[in-house]
Design an enzyme around this catalytic site. Sequence first.
Site, PDB file in Angstrom:
ATOM      1  N   LEU A  64       0.828  -1.213   0.000  1.00 42.64           N
ATOM      2  CA  LEU A  64       0.000   0.000   0.000  1.00 42.64           C
ATOM      3  C   LEU A  64       0.864   1.265   0.000  1.00 42.64           C
ATOM      4  O   LEU A  64       2.014   1.239   0.440  1.00 42.64           O
ATOM      5  CB  LEU A  64      -0.919  -0.040   1.223  1.00 42.64           C
ATOM      6  CG  LEU A  64      -1.953  -1.176   1.148  1.00 42.64           C
ATOM      7  CD1 LEU A  64      -2.500  -1.539   2.517  1.00 42.64           C
ATOM      8  CD2 LEU A  64      -3.086  -0.804   0.195  1.00 42.64           C
ATOM      9  N   PRO A  65       0.279   2.395  -0.476  1.00 41.31           N
ATOM     10  CA  PRO A  65       1.113   3.560  -0.754  1.00 41.31           C
ATOM     11  C   PRO A  65       1.367   4.511   0.409  1.00 41.31           C
ATOM     12  O   PRO A  65       2.187   5.423   0.277  1.00 41.31           O
ATOM     13  CB  PRO A  65       0.317   4.287  -1.847  1.00 41.31           C
ATOM     14  CG  PRO A  65      -1.107   3.930  -1.550  1.00 41.31           C
ATOM     15  CD  PRO A  65      -1.083   2.556  -0.988  1.00 41.31           C
ATOM     16  N   THR A  94       6.281   0.119   2.699  1.00 39.44           N
ATOM     17  CA  THR A  94       7.239   0.823   3.557  1.00 39.44           C
ATOM     18  C   THR A  94       6.451   1.784   4.431  1.00 39.44           C
ATOM     19  O   THR A  94       5.848   2.730   3.928  1.00 39.44           O
ATOM     20  CB  THR A  94       8.247   1.620   2.705  1.00 39.44           C
ATOM     21  OG1 THR A  94       8.799   0.755   1.722  1.00 39.44           O
ATOM     22  CG2 THR A  94       9.358   2.195   3.580  1.00 39.44           C
ATOM     23  N   LYS A 169      14.806  -1.385   5.843  1.00 43.06           N
ATOM     24  CA  LYS A 169      14.338  -0.819   4.567  1.00 43.06           C
ATOM     25  C   LYS A 169      14.650   0.684   4.491  1.00 43.06           C
ATOM     26  O   LYS A 169      15.050   1.196   3.430  1.00 43.06           O
ATOM     27  CB  LYS A 169      12.837  -1.090   4.433  1.00 43.06           C
ATOM     28  CG  LYS A 169      12.114  -0.323   3.357  1.00 43.06           C
ATOM     29  CD  LYS A 169      12.510  -0.717   1.950  1.00 43.06           C
ATOM     30  CE  LYS A 169      11.738   0.115   0.924  1.00 43.06           C
ATOM     31  NZ  LYS A 169      12.246  -0.036  -0.425  1.00 43.06           N
ATOM     32  N   LYS A 238       8.236  10.082   1.216  1.00 46.46           N
ATOM     33  CA  LYS A 238       7.724   9.378   2.406  1.00 46.46           C
ATOM     34  C   LYS A 238       8.863   8.612   3.073  1.00 46.46           C
ATOM     35  O   LYS A 238       9.070   8.698   4.284  1.00 46.46           O
ATOM     36  CB  LYS A 238       6.604   8.415   1.988  1.00 46.46           C
ATOM     37  CG  LYS A 238       6.337   7.273   2.979  1.00 46.46           C
ATOM     38  CD  LYS A 238       5.197   6.356   2.553  1.00 46.46           C
ATOM     39  CE  LYS A 238       5.469   5.438   1.386  1.00 46.46           C
ATOM     40  NZ  LYS A 238       6.208   4.215   1.659  1.00 46.46           N
TER      41      LYS A 238
HETATM   42  P1  NAD Z   1       1.150   2.345  -6.011  1.00 52.21           P
HETATM   43  O1  NAD Z   1       0.572   3.681  -5.630  1.00 52.21           O
HETATM   44  O2  NAD Z   1       1.497   2.072  -7.432  1.00 52.21           O
HETATM   45  O3  NAD Z   1       0.170   1.163  -5.534  1.00 52.21           O
HETATM   46  C1  NAD Z   1      -0.613   1.205  -4.365  1.00 52.21           C
HETATM   47  C2  NAD Z   1      -1.911   0.458  -4.635  1.00 52.21           C
HETATM   48  O4  NAD Z   1      -2.683   0.445  -3.426  1.00 52.21           O
HETATM   49  C3  NAD Z   1      -2.797   1.109  -5.706  1.00 52.21           C
HETATM   50  O5  NAD Z   1      -3.234   0.147  -6.622  1.00 52.21           O
HETATM   51  C4  NAD Z   1      -3.963   1.711  -4.913  1.00 52.21           C
HETATM   52  O6  NAD Z   1      -5.160   1.756  -5.668  1.00 52.21           O
HETATM   53  C5  NAD Z   1      -4.031   0.746  -3.754  1.00 52.21           C
HETATM   54  N1  NAD Z   1      -4.675   1.298  -2.556  1.00 52.21           N
HETATM   55  C6  NAD Z   1      -4.490   2.519  -1.990  1.00 52.21           C
HETATM   56  N2  NAD Z   1      -5.218   2.625  -0.870  1.00 52.21           N
HETATM   57  C7  NAD Z   1      -5.872   1.446  -0.733  1.00 52.21           C
HETATM   58  C8  NAD Z   1      -6.778   0.932   0.244  1.00 52.21           C
HETATM   59  N3  NAD Z   1      -7.152   1.667   1.286  1.00 52.21           N
HETATM   60  N4  NAD Z   1      -7.260  -0.321   0.076  1.00 52.21           N
HETATM   61  C9  NAD Z   1      -6.875  -1.081  -0.989  1.00 52.21           C
HETATM   62  N5  NAD Z   1      -6.022  -0.647  -1.937  1.00 52.21           N
HETATM   63  C10 NAD Z   1      -5.527   0.600  -1.806  1.00 52.21           C
HETATM   64  O7  NAD Z   1       2.428   2.166  -5.067  1.00 52.21           O
HETATM   65  P2  NAD Z   1       3.677   1.170  -5.306  1.00 52.21           P
HETATM   66  O8  NAD Z   1       4.730   1.918  -6.044  1.00 52.21           O
HETATM   67  O9  NAD Z   1       3.188  -0.130  -5.755  1.00 52.21           O
HETATM   68  O10 NAD Z   1       4.213   1.068  -3.781  1.00 52.21           O
HETATM   69  C11 NAD Z   1       3.550   0.280  -2.786  1.00 52.21           C
HETATM   70  C12 NAD Z   1       4.448   0.194  -1.558  1.00 52.21           C
HETATM   71  O11 NAD Z   1       5.694  -0.416  -1.913  1.00 52.21           O
HETATM   72  C13 NAD Z   1       4.806   1.561  -0.952  1.00 52.21           C
HETATM   73  O12 NAD Z   1       4.879   1.445   0.437  1.00 52.21           O
HETATM   74  C14 NAD Z   1       6.174   1.852  -1.537  1.00 52.21           C
HETATM   75  O13 NAD Z   1       6.921   2.726  -0.709  1.00 52.21           O
HETATM   76  C15 NAD Z   1       6.775   0.455  -1.579  1.00 52.21           C
HETATM   77  N6  NAD Z   1       7.812   0.257  -2.598  1.00 52.21           N
HETATM   78  C16 NAD Z   1       7.658   0.724  -3.871  1.00 52.21           C
HETATM   79  C17 NAD Z   1       8.677   0.500  -4.802  1.00 52.21           C
HETATM   80  C18 NAD Z   1       8.569   0.982  -6.229  1.00 52.21           C
HETATM   81  O14 NAD Z   1       9.595   0.953  -6.940  1.00 52.21           O
HETATM   82  N7  NAD Z   1       7.424   1.428  -6.713  1.00 52.21           N
HETATM   83  C19 NAD Z   1       9.824  -0.197  -4.423  1.00 52.21           C
HETATM   84  C20 NAD Z   1       9.938  -0.696  -3.130  1.00 52.21           C
HETATM   85  C21 NAD Z   1       8.918  -0.458  -2.216  1.00 52.21           C
END
Ligand code: NAD
Length: 301
Positions: A64-65, A94, A169, A238
């Site tokens: 989740l974001p 994270t 992390k 964040k």
């Molecule tokens: P993203 O915004 O692409 O995906 C988040 C998903 O969660 C979306 O599909 C959104 O619709 C959904 N969402 C939001 N609120 C929700 C809720 N209340 N209930 C259900 N679904 C909900 O983000 P991401 O890039 O996939 O990142 C996700 C996590 O992974 C974050 O914590 C980020 O810091 C971590 N992360 C991301 C990366 C990267 O390269 N993108 C790498 C490592 C870690």
Amino acid sequence: MDIGFIGLGKMGLPMARRLIEVKHQLIVFDTRQEAIDQLVKLGAQAATSPKDVADRTETVMASLPSLKASLEVATGKDGVIEGKKVKRFVDLSTVGSQMAVKIHDILQKRNIVQIDSPVSGGVTGAEKGTLAVMVSGPKADYEAVKPALDVIGKVFLISTKPGAGQTMKLANNFLSATAMVATSEAVVMGVKSGLDPKVMIDVINAGSGMNTASRDKFPRSVLPRSFDFGFATGLMVKDVRLAVEEMRSLGLSMEVAEAVGRLWEAVIRDQGPESDFTAAIKPIEKAAGVVVGGKGGVMGK
Ligand code: NAD
């Protein structure tokens, strides 16, 4: 095994897809219906809420974001906490150690184990199953979920202490954030004085300055000016804020982290939270009056 998966975004979708490919039965939920539909087409079952997911599976994963989203999904109304079947909540997001401990403590009261499991390695790592997976949680639950986590990357048991995976992390992402802005400053310096940025990146990658920004981010997203690496500036900021907070809460004074934090605050002000984090170079270019890369990887002044 049956696995619930909540949050099917840039990272969640490819991780969930890999789990389906090795024949786990996935029950998925996202606030975006189109994300659910994509996975249902691949064989997942759709759920209508985090509670619905947790009614139907013992193990619920989430990617989740925001801290707020993880807290709400885990412990809010219609959240995982209300599920009838759930035994463990594996948070791949994270959220920092303080939020991880908060979620752990709330779930513990309902006998649900929180397993901290942030990941590193970006969208490409999620697609290829080569993420670094940083787990903290009780040994028995770690053993129960390890075969599934092995599908998404290399799994490290950091500690049994809640929140420890998050501290790991944040240390990692602080370095990644630093590499991005430090490499941007180095390349902008070269371009300002007339060097070719493509040559600079080749030299850095053959030399001791090589880092994840020079190795991956500059060739793929900065020099071609596509700014499409797949990690939002808002998510990077964040993580940087969480890392600075974590250092402060430990009573540390970290001069590099403070400077890196200020730079990333300028990036989010200038480029907005939805921009790709490789756009971090843009305010640095603007201040210097140069543009790095572009057609043929050659700079303009
Ligand atoms: P993203 O915004 O692409 O995906 C988040 C998903 O969660 C979306 O599909 C959104 O619709 C959904 N969402 C939001 N609120 C929700 C809720 N209340 N209930 C259900 N679904 C909900 O983000 P991401 O890039 O996939 O990142 C996700 C996590 O992974 C974050 O914590 C980020 O810091 C971590 N992360 C991301 C990366 C990267 O390269 N993108 C790498 C490592 C870690």
